[in-house]
Design a protein around this motif. Structure first.
Motif, mmCIF file in Angstrom:
data_model
loop_
_atom_site.group_PDB
_atom_site.id
_atom_site.type_symbol
_atom_site.label_atom_id
_atom_site.label_comp_id
_atom_site.label_asym_id
_atom_site.label_seq_id
_atom_site.Cartn_x
_atom_site.Cartn_y
_atom_site.Cartn_z
ATOM 1 N N HIS A 37 44.938 60.670 62.125
ATOM 2 C CA HIS A 37 45.183 61.984 62.730
ATOM 3 C C HIS A 37 46.382 61.895 63.684
ATOM 4 O O HIS A 37 46.215 61.923 64.915
ATOM 5 C CB HIS A 37 43.940 62.459 63.481
ATOM 6 C CG HIS A 37 42.707 62.535 62.631
ATOM 7 N ND1 HIS A 37 42.539 63.494 61.652
ATOM 8 C CD2 HIS A 37 41.586 61.759 62.602
ATOM 9 C CE1 HIS A 37 41.373 63.314 61.061
ATOM 10 N NE2 HIS A 37 40.778 62.267 61.614
ATOM 11 N N GLN A 40 46.906 64.067 66.814
ATOM 12 C CA GLN A 40 46.113 63.854 68.029
ATOM 13 C C GLN A 40 46.650 62.711 68.893
ATOM 14 O O GLN A 40 46.125 62.469 69.973
ATOM 15 C CB GLN A 40 44.657 63.560 67.646
ATOM 16 C CG GLN A 40 43.970 64.691 66.897
ATOM 17 C CD GLN A 40 42.565 64.321 66.437
ATOM 18 O OE1 GLN A 40 42.036 63.267 66.793
ATOM 19 N NE2 GLN A 40 41.953 65.184 65.641
ATOM 20 N N THR A 42 49.060 60.915 71.421
ATOM 21 C CA THR A 42 49.854 61.480 72.521
ATOM 22 C C THR A 42 50.900 60.531 73.109
ATOM 23 O O THR A 42 51.734 60.973 73.902
ATOM 24 C CB THR A 42 48.923 61.941 73.662
ATOM 25 O OG1 THR A 42 48.144 60.829 74.122
ATOM 26 C CG2 THR A 42 47.989 63.045 73.186
#
Length: 210
Positions: A37, A40, A42
């Protein structure tokens, strides 16, 4: 030893994995991260390249390892999903294609090695995992067997309960038993990175704790 410049990271989006990624960036390594993912994730850095995929997919692992000098794996078992540990190790070894890449993988203290002399406390923890999560326990043990039977330059880092305080402390290392009951993720990351250039625990499964 080959000079390590580019490192493949599996599990870099997880709690322990993020400590690992940040420390690798601080040391100036170029990274290629395998992420299921990526939206998601950061952490921002010009040193990071992302491969979108799953460690259970051999093609994704092959793409991840291309041009890399080492592999660091902190991926944990996902709840109610297919078993990860043994298939990940098999896919990584296959993608290496016989190249002498250093492979450092994180595991729990429940994994057994032939030279172990586990204390009563470590044996209790091992038995709890074996009886509570038998499939996961057996899969982790299978992962160790796959590595032990290979010619790869691997190290399996076995850890007790993981804390996420981010406070560095002394790291104790033991070949045959867990030297403590807990360890901070920041120290796990530091120890795993050290194994990239240290042959002390090559083809072994040390226990570490604070």
């Amino acid at each position: 030893m080959e000079i390590i410049q580019k490192i493949a990271v599996i599990g870099g989006g997880g709690r322990t994995g993020q400590y690992l990624v940040n420390q690798l960036i601080e040391k100036g390594y170029s990274l290629r991260l395998l992420l299921r993912h990526p939206e998601q994730f950061t952490i921002q850095s010009d040193l990071i390249e992302i491969v979108h995929g799953d460690v259970l997919n051999p093609e994704a692992v092959h793409a991840l390892l291309e041009g890399c000098d080492a592999v660091l794996n902190t991926a944990g078992q996902r709840q109610d999903e297919p078993l990860v540990a043994s298939q990940a190790s098999a896919n990584i070894l296959q993608a290496m294609g016989g190249r002498p890449l250093r492979y450092i993988v994180l595991a729990g203290l429940n994994v057994d090695a032939p030279t172990d002399r586990k204390s009563e406390e470590t044996l209790k923890a091992t038995e709890w995992m074996r009886t509570t999560f038998p499939a996961i326990h057996n899969d982790r043990q299978k992962s160790y067997s796959i590595l032990a039977e290979s010619n790869a330059e691997w190290t399996m880092v076995r850890v007790p309960y993981i804390e996420f305080n981010g406070n560095r402390a002394e790291v104790k290392v033991n070949a045959s038993d867990s030297p403590g009951a807990k360890i901070d993720a920041v120290d796990i990351a530091g120890f795993m990175i050290d194994q990239l250039t240290d042959d002390t625990w090559l083809r072994k499964a040390p226990f570490i704790s604070n």
